[in-house]
Design a protein around this motif. Structure first.
Motif, short mmCIF file in Angstrom:
data_model
loop_
_atom_site.label_atom_id
_atom_site.label_comp_id
_atom_site.label_asym_id
_atom_site.label_seq_id
_atom_site.Cartn_x
_atom_site.Cartn_y
_atom_site.Cartn_z
N GLN A 1 -4.05 -4.73 3.27
CA GLN A 1 -3.70 -3.45 3.81
C GLN A 1 -4.00 -2.25 2.42
OE1 GLN A 1 0.52 -4.53 4.29
NE2 GLN A 1 0.19 -4.99 6.23
N ALA B 1 0.89 -1.16 -0.03
CA ALA B 1 -0.03 -0.04 -0.23
C ALA B 1 0.74 1.21 -0.06
CB ALA B 1 -0.85 -0.02 1.19
N GLU B 2 2.12 1.10 0.43
CA GLU B 2 2.95 2.36 0.53
C GLU B 2 3.22 2.74 -0.82
OE1 GLU B 2 6.28 1.32 3.10
OE2 GLU B 2 4.79 1.29 4.98
N TRP C 1 -1.27 8.39 -4.30
CA TRP C 1 -2.67 8.65 -4.30
C TRP C 1 -3.35 9.72 -5.31
CZ3 TRP C 1 -5.29 5.37 -1.53
CH2 TRP C 1 -4.68 4.60 -0.75
N ALA D 1 -5.92 1.26 3.45
CA ALA D 1 -5.55 2.38 3.16
C ALA D 1 -6.32 3.20 2.44
CB ALA D 1 -3.96 2.37 2.39
N CYS D 2 -7.17 2.42 1.57
CA CYS D 2 -8.25 3.33 0.75
C CYS D 2 -9.16 3.61 1.81
CB CYS D 2 -8.83 2.52 -0.22
SG CYS D 2 -7.56 1.93 -1.58
N GLU E 1 -9.11 4.91 4.78
CA GLU E 1 -8.71 6.03 5.44
C GLU E 1 -9.15 7.29 4.48
OE1 GLU E 1 -4.50 5.68 6.33
OE2 GLU E 1 -4.95 3.90 7.70
#
Length: 320
Positions: free
Chosen positions: A284, A255-256, A260, A288-289, A291
Motif C-alpha cells: 500500500q 500509508a495513511e 508527503w 500510494a507513492c 499515485e
C-alpha cells in the motif's frame, strides 16, 4: 492541458522484511483455533504488535483480552507470540481453560536459558526494555528477584549482583544488535566469569532486518519503516536507519501516516517493515507513492530466510 510529469522516485525495498517465522506461526495458531473451535477464540494481549493483524483476526472472531479473568470457563485462549510468565498458564490450568501457547520458539529458548541459569544458582542479567511483554514473560519464568533488568550501558556499569562469580546474561530477542553488543561488552568487563547464551538470543529475523536496513540507509534520502510504535523490532529498524544513514527515518503504521512533505526533494526512498508488519501494508505504501511519483522499485536482497515453525495441535474440549 496535459498533466505535468511526475517526479522520479526510486524505492529501495529491503529484503528480508516483514513477517518472521514466529509471527507467521502465532497468526496461524489463532486462525487454526478459529477454524477448529469456532469463534470466539480469546487472545491474551495482542497476538503480535500490529493493529492491522489484530483487526483482521478480530473480524474473524478473535476476542482480545488483557487478562484471563476476561475469558469464560468454556473459552479457548491463545497466549501471544511474546511469551507469558509461568503464572499465566498455571492459572489457565487451575481454571481448566483450554489454551494454546503461541510463544515464539526463539523466545521459549530464552525462557529455558533463564531457568537453567537460575537452577545453577546464577543471577540472570536480562538485557531488554522495561515493560515489554517479552521481558515480562521472560522474567516471569523464575522467582521474583532472580532476574535483574539491564536496559543500557549505564545500567550495565551500575548493576550489582550477590556473587559476581555466579552471574549470566540473556537478551530480549528484538534488540538493536549494535547496542546490545556494547552492553554485553560492559558486562563481560565487569563480570569476567559471566555465562552467556549458547547461541545468540537476538533472533535471526531481527538481525537480518537490521542488516538490510543498514545496507540501504547510506543510499537513500528518506527511510520509511512500516510497523507499530509498540513493536520493539520496528523501532530498532528506525534507529538503525538513523545510525547508518544521513537522512530522515520515520516509522509509519500504514500509508495513511505518510506526511508527503517528507518526500519533497527525495529521489531515493528506503522502505522496510518490522517483523510483525504484513506485506500488504508495504504494498500500500508503494501504491500510494505511485499515485504521486514515477516510481522505480529496486529489490535489495541481503539474505534468504527459510525458517518455519510448526503449528502445535489446538486443544479441543472433549464431548460430554
Amino acid at each position: 492541458m496535459p498533466d505535468s510529469p511526475r517526479s522520479p522516485l526510486t524505492i529501495l525495498l529491503a529484503r528480508p522484511r516483514g513477517f518472521c517465522a514466529g509471527v507467521d506461526r502465532a497468526i496461524a495458531i489463532v486462525k487454526e483455533a478459529l477454524r477448529r473451535h469456532g469463534p470466539p477464540v480469546y487472545v491474551r494481549h495482542e497476538i503480535v504488535h500490529n493493529r492491522y493483524v489484530v483487526e483482521e483476526l478480530r473480524a474473524m472472531g478473535a476476542v482480545f483480552v488483557d487478562e484471563l479473568d476476561e475469558v469464560p470457563d468454556d473459552g479457548l485462549v491463545v497466549f501471544s507470540a511474546h511469551g507469558v510468565p509461568k503464572e499465566v498458564p498455571a492459572e489457565a490450568r487451575r481454571r481448566r481453560l483450554l489454551f494454546a501457547d503461541a510463544t515464539c520458539p526463539l523466545v521459549s529458548k530464552v525462557h529455558r536459558e533463564v531457568e537453567r541459569h537460575h537452577k545453577d544458582g546464577r543471577t540472570v542479567l536480562l538485557i531488554g526494555h522495561a515493560g515489554h511483554p517479552e521481558v515480562i514473560g521472560t522474567m516471569g519464568q523464575v522467582p521474583p528477584g532472580s532476574v535483574l533488568l539491564v536496559e543500557t550501558v549505564t545500567d550495565a556499569e551500575a548493576v550489582s549482583v550477590p556473587d559476581p562469580a555466579r552471574v549470566a546474561y540473556s537478551t530480549q530477542t528484538t534488540l538493536s544488535v549494535a547496542d546490545t553488543a556494547e552492553i554485553v561488552a560492559t558486562l563481560r568487563r565487569r563480570f569476567p566469569q559471566i555465562a552467556g547464551p549458547r547461541n545468540e538470543d537476538i533472533c535471526y529475523a531481527t538481525t537480518n532486518r537490521q542488516q538490510a536496513v543498514a545496507a540501504i540507509a547510506p543510499r537513500v534520502d528518506l527511510f520509511l519503516i512500516v510497523g507499530a510504535r509498540n513493536s520493539s523490532n520496528s523501532m530498532r529498524l528506525v534507529e538503525v536507519a538513523q545510525r547508518h544513514g544521513r537522512a530522515r527515518a520515520e516509522l509509519i503504521g500504514t500509508a495513511e501516516d505518510i506526511d508527503w512533505g517528507w518526500l519533497e526533494g527525495v529521489r531515493t526512498l528506503g522502505l522496510s517493515a518490522g517483523a510483525s508488519a504484513p506485506e500488504i501494508l508495504v504494498e500500500q505504501v508503494i501504491a500510494a507513492c505511485r499515485e504521486r511519483f514515477a516510481v522505480t522499485v529496486e529489490d535489495v536482497r541481503l539474505t534468504e530466510e527459510n525458517v518455519s515453525f510448526k503449528v502445535p495441535p489446538i486443544p479441543l474440549r472433549k464431548a460430554s
